[in-house]
Write a protein that holds these residues in place. Structure first.
Motif, mmCIF file in Angstrom:
data_model
loop_
_atom_site.group_PDB
_atom_site.id
_atom_site.type_symbol
_atom_site.label_atom_id
_atom_site.label_comp_id
_atom_site.label_asym_id
_atom_site.label_seq_id
_atom_site.Cartn_x
_atom_site.Cartn_y
_atom_site.Cartn_z
ATOM 1 N N GLY A 7 -0.469 5.120 -5.926
ATOM 2 C CA GLY A 7 -1.297 6.295 -5.668
ATOM 3 C C GLY A 7 -1.644 7.008 -6.962
ATOM 4 O O GLY A 7 -1.315 6.560 -8.061
ATOM 5 N N GLN A 27 0.834 -1.222 0.000
ATOM 6 C CA GLN A 27 0.000 0.000 0.000
ATOM 7 C C GLN A 27 0.860 1.259 0.000
ATOM 8 O O GLN A 27 2.060 1.217 0.272
ATOM 9 C CB GLN A 27 -0.917 -0.013 1.220
ATOM 10 C CG GLN A 27 -1.946 -1.135 1.213
ATOM 11 C CD GLN A 27 -2.761 -1.165 -0.070
ATOM 12 O OE1 GLN A 27 -2.618 -2.063 -0.880
ATOM 13 N NE2 GLN A 27 -3.594 -0.143 -0.264
ATOM 14 N N CYS A 28 0.206 2.361 -0.277
ATOM 15 C CA CYS A 28 0.824 3.689 -0.192
ATOM 16 C C CYS A 28 2.079 3.829 -1.057
ATOM 17 O O CYS A 28 3.057 4.441 -0.657
ATOM 18 C CB CYS A 28 1.162 4.062 1.243
ATOM 19 S SG CYS A 28 -0.289 4.260 2.292
ATOM 20 N N ARG A 41 -7.570 2.587 5.488
ATOM 21 C CA ARG A 41 -8.594 3.629 5.595
ATOM 22 C C ARG A 41 -9.861 3.152 4.897
ATOM 23 O O ARG A 41 -9.998 3.259 3.682
ATOM 24 C CB ARG A 41 -8.059 4.922 4.984
ATOM 25 C CG ARG A 41 -6.885 5.409 5.806
ATOM 26 C CD ARG A 41 -6.359 6.740 5.381
ATOM 27 N NE ARG A 41 -5.497 7.255 6.447
ATOM 28 C CZ ARG A 41 -4.808 8.373 6.379
ATOM 29 N NH1 ARG A 41 -4.866 9.116 5.297
ATOM 30 N NH2 ARG A 41 -4.067 8.772 7.385
ATOM 31 N N TYR A 59 0.681 -2.705 4.802
ATOM 32 C CA TYR A 59 0.035 -1.386 4.864
ATOM 33 C C TYR A 59 0.588 -0.557 6.015
ATOM 34 O O TYR A 59 1.252 -1.086 6.911
ATOM 35 C CB TYR A 59 -1.479 -1.558 5.043
ATOM 36 C CG TYR A 59 -1.878 -2.060 6.417
ATOM 37 C CD1 TYR A 59 -1.768 -3.411 6.745
ATOM 38 C CD2 TYR A 59 -2.323 -1.173 7.391
ATOM 39 C CE1 TYR A 59 -2.108 -3.858 8.011
ATOM 40 C CE2 TYR A 59 -2.666 -1.625 8.667
ATOM 41 C CZ TYR A 59 -2.550 -2.962 8.965
ATOM 42 O OH TYR A 59 -2.869 -3.405 10.215
ATOM 43 N N SER A 96 1.955 7.409 -2.202
ATOM 44 C CA SER A 96 0.998 8.172 -1.382
ATOM 45 C C SER A 96 1.559 8.312 0.026
ATOM 46 O O SER A 96 2.330 7.461 0.473
ATOM 47 C CB SER A 96 -0.335 7.440 -1.240
ATOM 48 O OG SER A 96 -0.909 7.202 -2.483
ATOM 49 N N ARG A 97 1.162 9.350 0.727
ATOM 50 C CA ARG A 97 1.539 9.586 2.125
ATOM 51 C C ARG A 97 3.043 9.421 2.300
ATOM 52 O O ARG A 97 3.509 8.828 3.272
ATOM 53 C CB ARG A 97 0.789 8.620 3.042
ATOM 54 C CG ARG A 97 -0.721 8.776 2.945
ATOM 55 C CD ARG A 97 -1.435 7.855 3.889
ATOM 56 N NE ARG A 97 -1.215 8.255 5.266
ATOM 57 C CZ ARG A 97 -1.394 7.446 6.305
ATOM 58 N NH1 ARG A 97 -1.778 6.211 6.124
ATOM 59 N NH2 ARG A 97 -1.182 7.881 7.517
ATOM 60 N N CYS A 138 -6.610 1.847 -0.583
ATOM 61 C CA CYS A 138 -6.919 0.836 0.429
ATOM 62 C C CYS A 138 -8.116 0.003 -0.015
ATOM 63 O O CYS A 138 -8.070 -1.230 -0.042
ATOM 64 C CB CYS A 138 -7.246 1.497 1.768
ATOM 65 S SG CYS A 138 -5.803 2.111 2.636
ATOM 66 N N TYR A 148 0.140 13.414 0.360
ATOM 67 C CA TYR A 148 -1.301 13.239 0.520
ATOM 68 C C TYR A 148 -1.737 11.775 0.393
ATOM 69 O O TYR A 148 -1.038 10.957 -0.199
ATOM 70 C CB TYR A 148 -2.058 14.086 -0.508
ATOM 71 C CG TYR A 148 -1.677 13.800 -1.947
ATOM 72 C CD1 TYR A 148 -2.336 12.824 -2.678
ATOM 73 C CD2 TYR A 148 -0.647 14.503 -2.562
ATOM 74 C CE1 TYR A 148 -1.987 12.554 -3.984
ATOM 75 C CE2 TYR A 148 -0.291 14.242 -3.870
ATOM 76 C CZ TYR A 148 -0.955 13.267 -4.588
ATOM 77 O OH TYR A 148 -0.598 12.997 -5.875
ATOM 78 N N CYS A 149 -2.888 11.474 0.966
ATOM 79 C CA CYS A 149 -3.496 10.147 0.849
ATOM 80 C C CYS A 149 -4.263 10.115 -0.464
ATOM 81 O O CYS A 149 -5.003 11.035 -0.781
ATOM 82 C CB CYS A 149 -4.448 9.915 2.025
ATOM 83 S SG CYS A 149 -5.503 8.457 1.848
ATOM 84 N N SER A 150 -4.073 9.048 -1.227
ATOM 85 C CA SER A 150 -4.736 8.968 -2.536
ATOM 86 C C SER A 150 -6.180 8.499 -2.436
ATOM 87 O O SER A 150 -6.875 8.368 -3.440
ATOM 88 C CB SER A 150 -3.951 8.072 -3.484
ATOM 89 O OG SER A 150 -2.736 8.686 -3.828
ATOM 90 N N ASN A 151 -6.613 8.191 -1.248
ATOM 91 C CA ASN A 151 -8.023 7.968 -0.941
ATOM 92 C C ASN A 151 -8.580 6.610 -1.384
ATOM 93 O O ASN A 151 -9.352 5.987 -0.671
ATOM 94 C CB ASN A 151 -8.863 9.126 -1.537
ATOM 95 C CG ASN A 151 -10.339 9.046 -1.204
ATOM 96 O OD1 ASN A 151 -10.950 8.006 -1.345
ATOM 97 N ND2 ASN A 151 -10.914 10.140 -0.736
#
Lengths: 545, 202
Positions: free
Chosen positions: A233, A125-126, A171, A167, A129-130, A144, A138-141
């Motif tokens: 992301g 993950q991420c 989120r 992860y 992102s972040r 997850c 930023y969080c790619s929203n």
């Protein structure tokens, strides 16, 4: 991924709209009977046109909805995950192609190296992102939930696969998301809290060895996996800058479009009649994109229904009697809204004038009145602000669209800075005339800041180029008058840059403290308005002396 | 009628907003109000709890009528938020909306100087003085009305663009949808199944 091939003429995908063939001009050999031209032969409707060209279409519209979407992060720079080195490391968007019935493997999920179905699949993950280190805080929203969805798809299609997700936080905040997360865990997916530091490939098998610190248990763990999916992301689309300058829009620090107000006008662009829908405003999933699109359509529809718009009464007016017919105003107008011919007084086309005020600042004869931002009004503000204890104040001219709004953003974000600054708002930094700045110094300002939109983001096409010209001219003037040019500062602060606004105020406060009372007095004297005749006499006297 | 009020003597009314504790928490609004009374051409100063609420707006309207105000200065939040509100408010009291000026005591003052009551109060006084000075030179203005072309442009044919275009078209508007790729669908069309429904993306 090189798993299948595509012809030179093809339909993009089975459900494409419009569902028609397109030519891949890079591969097409053209209408040459020796080389090819086969598609032209078989097309009964004679729809193939090898020489089709781009054309410019003009349409007049009252509202614009910007829905230019997103770009997917390219993980090449994150070399530790081996995306370019190991064939069985793929991105989540490539995963979609592999699992899709319309994809290159007709939905048979295989790994690229040996086209065998993988049994142990990892997700990281991420990726992109972040991660402030690579400029993506930023969080790619969506990643997850996308991974959770992928694990459920795999568990459904291939019940014997083992899924492991690495992860930092999951989120799953939306409606029914937590339920999906729980189902994924119930289906056997293991969730390991920790992002792998290193990936190695077993050259014999093509398998991937993942080393990770499990931050829940605190121990180092090692996993051998057949395939690894980088949950990449998202980022602003590449066309964003182009659209942004075309429509004078603003970006947030993440690079996505800035809305008019984060809570109260979440789909409006700062430019009236322009609205945002979908990802280009901020990372969001399909449901939120659809919601925002509906809101944007509703906002735009209301304007279309009204059928008319009130233009703020801030446009330029020229006093023909006072006009000396020099044409300076027409030269600085970014909208070509001032008509001037040599030997004739200039006139303004009111409907074309946007009210930046650059002409007002350029006119040496006071023949231009910027309605609602007149010289009298602004000079009165300078004098009133600096009437008492001017030595304690940093005087700021801020443009309404960006710098002033950046100050608002600092307020909304409660970012603190010294209380010594005093802001006067103009529509554009180009409205600030040399006289206004000089008046501030005459009133005893230790430091004056002229601030506007970032150079390429001016809300009046390129009016802030005139700001630069004027500030540079002022720096020269100050230097000649023996005033430290540093006391006049120029900054570009966008509406999103509350943090930068505060930083600039801290910096200017330091600068202010270093300006002595003697310097302030010297500037007052040196910049005093002198009647021209007297000045000439003095020069003559000095020359004679 | 509105223009008549600007002729002759200038009469400024100043309204200082506490904004609950948003402004009053960091700024001594009473001191700012007292200070405003001494500014040139100021004939009335009112301190409100919430100037934008109906009671606050009514106080402005009453004061315009009672004190024959022809300029109004409101020390409250950013004009980027409530300028339309207060322009409408003074218009309803018969004043040209361009005779109203705001001083940004919240975003530019109380919210950014919470630990510096003296500094914030001094700054608020200056911001009000600046707004009053400007207000004395304000003139009534008439806005130009321009027709809006009755068509919409949607840039981007992904799920958001398609949805917006359909909504506008359903509402009876002419829509032009621009997409750079050969097919509409955008990124969503590249997905197989989508969450949370696990159904096809297209």
């Amino acid at each position: 991924m090189g798993l299948s091939s595509r012809k030179g003429i093809y339909i993009p995908f089975p459900q494409a709209v419009p569902c028609s063939y397109i030519l891949n001009m890079e591969d097409c050999l053209g209408n040459n009977p020796i080389a090819c031209g086969k598609c032209l032969e078989v097309c009964e409707k004679e729809a193939v046109n090898y020489d089709d060209q781009d054309e410019i279409v003009t349409r007049e519209v009252g509202v614009i909805i910007v829905a230019i979407g997103l770009a997917v992060y390219d993980p090449t720079e994150m070399d530790e995950y081996g995306y370019t080195r190991f064939s069985n490391v793929i991105t989540s968007i490539e995963f979609e192609r592999l699992i899709c019935a319309g994809g290159p493997t007709a939905g048979n999920f295989v790994r690229p190296s040996d086209r065998q179905p993988p049994k142990r699949i990892g997700f990281i993950q991420c990726v992109g992102s972040r991660n402030p280190k690579i400029g993506r805080p930023y969080c790619s929203n969506i990643c997850c939930m996308n991974t959770i969805k992928d694990t459920l798809l795999l568990a459904d299609h291939y019940p014997d696969v083992e899924n492991v997700v690495f992860y930092q936080d999951i989120r799953a905040f939306g409606k029914s998301f937590e339920d999906m997360f729980q189902r994924s865990k119930e289906a056997g997916t293991r969730y390991i809290r920790g992002l792998p530091g290193d990936i190695e490939e077993d050259p014999q098998t093509g398998n991937l060895i993942v080393t990770v610190e499990n931050t829940t248990s605190g121990g180092m763990e090692r996993y051998e996996l057949d395939m690894l999916v980088l949950s990449v992301g998202v980022e602003p689309p590449e066309d964003l800058a182009k659209i942004s300058s075309m429509l004078t829009l603003t970006k947030t620090s993440d690079g996505f479009f800035m809305e008019s107000h984060p809570k109260l006008k979440p789909v409006d662009a700062p430019t009236r009649g322009v609205y945002f829908a979908g990802f280009c405003e901020a990372p969001k999933d399909i449901k939120d994109s659809v919601c925002q699109a509906g809101a944007a359509a509703s906002r735009g529809g209301a304007l279309l229904n009204a059928g008319q718009i009130q233009i703020e009464a801030i446009t330029s007016r020229i006093d023909e009697a006072a006009c000396k017919k020099c044409g300076l105003c027409a030269a600085v107008c970014p909208y070509a809204a001032i008509i001037w011919k040599k030997g004739e007084a200039a006139t303004v086309i009111e409907a074309a004038c946007a009210g930046c005020g650059s002409c007002g600042a350029a006119c040496p004869f006071g023949a231009i009145t910027m309605r609602h931002f007149t010289d009298d009004q602004l000079i009165a503000q300078v004098r009133a602000t600096l009437a008492e204890n001017p030595q304690d104040k940093v005087f700021v001219f801020a443009c309404s669209w960006c710098s002033y709004a950046g100050g608002d953003m600092a307020g909304i974000s409660r970012i603190q800075y010294p209380s010594t600054n005093r802001v006067v708002r103009t529509m554009c930094s180009a409205r600030v005339s040399e006289e206004m700045v000089l008046e501030a110094f005459r009133c005893g300002a230790p430091v004056v800041l002229v601030s506007g939109c970032h150079y390429a983001d001016c809300h009046y096409i390129n009016a802030n180029r005139q700001t630069v010209v004027r500030v540079q001219r002022l720096w020269d003037k100050l230097e000649k008058a023996g005033v430290r040019p540093e006391r006049l500062q120029l900054e570009w602060i966008s509406a999103a840059e509350g943090q930068k606004f505060a930083q600039v105020m801290w910096r200017l406060e330091e600068l202010r403290k270093a300006v002595t009372m003697e310097e302030i007095e010297q500037a007052r004297e040196a910049l005093k308005r002198k009647p021209k005749k007297v000045a000439r006499q003095k020069t003559a006297a000095a020359a004679a002396g | 009628m509105a223009a008549d009020r600007t002729k002759g003597e200038i009469r400024v009314g100043v309204f200082v907003c506490d904004c609950g504790l948003n402004i009053a928490g960091a700024v001594d609004c009473t001191a700012v109000s007292e200070y405003a009374k001494r500014l040139p051409d100021v004939v009335c100063v009112v301190q409100n709890k919430y100037t934008c609420a109906d009671p606050g707006q009514n106080e402005i309207k009453d004061a315009i009528r009672q004190h024959h105000l022809n300029r109004v200065v409101i020390g409250s939040c950013t004009p980027r938020q409530h300028e339309p509100t207060f322009r409408q408010c003074v218009r309803e009291a018969g004043l040209n909306p361009y005779l109203m000026e705001m001083a940004n005591l919240r975003e530019h003052c109380s919210w950014v100087h919470p630990g510096d009551r003296e500094g914030a109060t001094n700054k608020a006084k200056d911001l009000v003085a600046s707004a009053v000075a400007r207000a004395r030179f304000l003139e009534p203005q008439e806005e130009l009305t321009v027709a809006v072309s009755r068509a919409a442009l949607v840039i981007g044919g992904g799920v958001a663009g398609i949805e917006a275009a359909l909504e506008l078209a359903d509402a009876g508007h002419k829509v032009v949808l621009v997409e750079k790729e050969p097919s509409i669908g955008g990124t969503m069309a590249q997905l197989d199944k989508t969450y949370p429904t696990m159904d096809c993306s297209i």
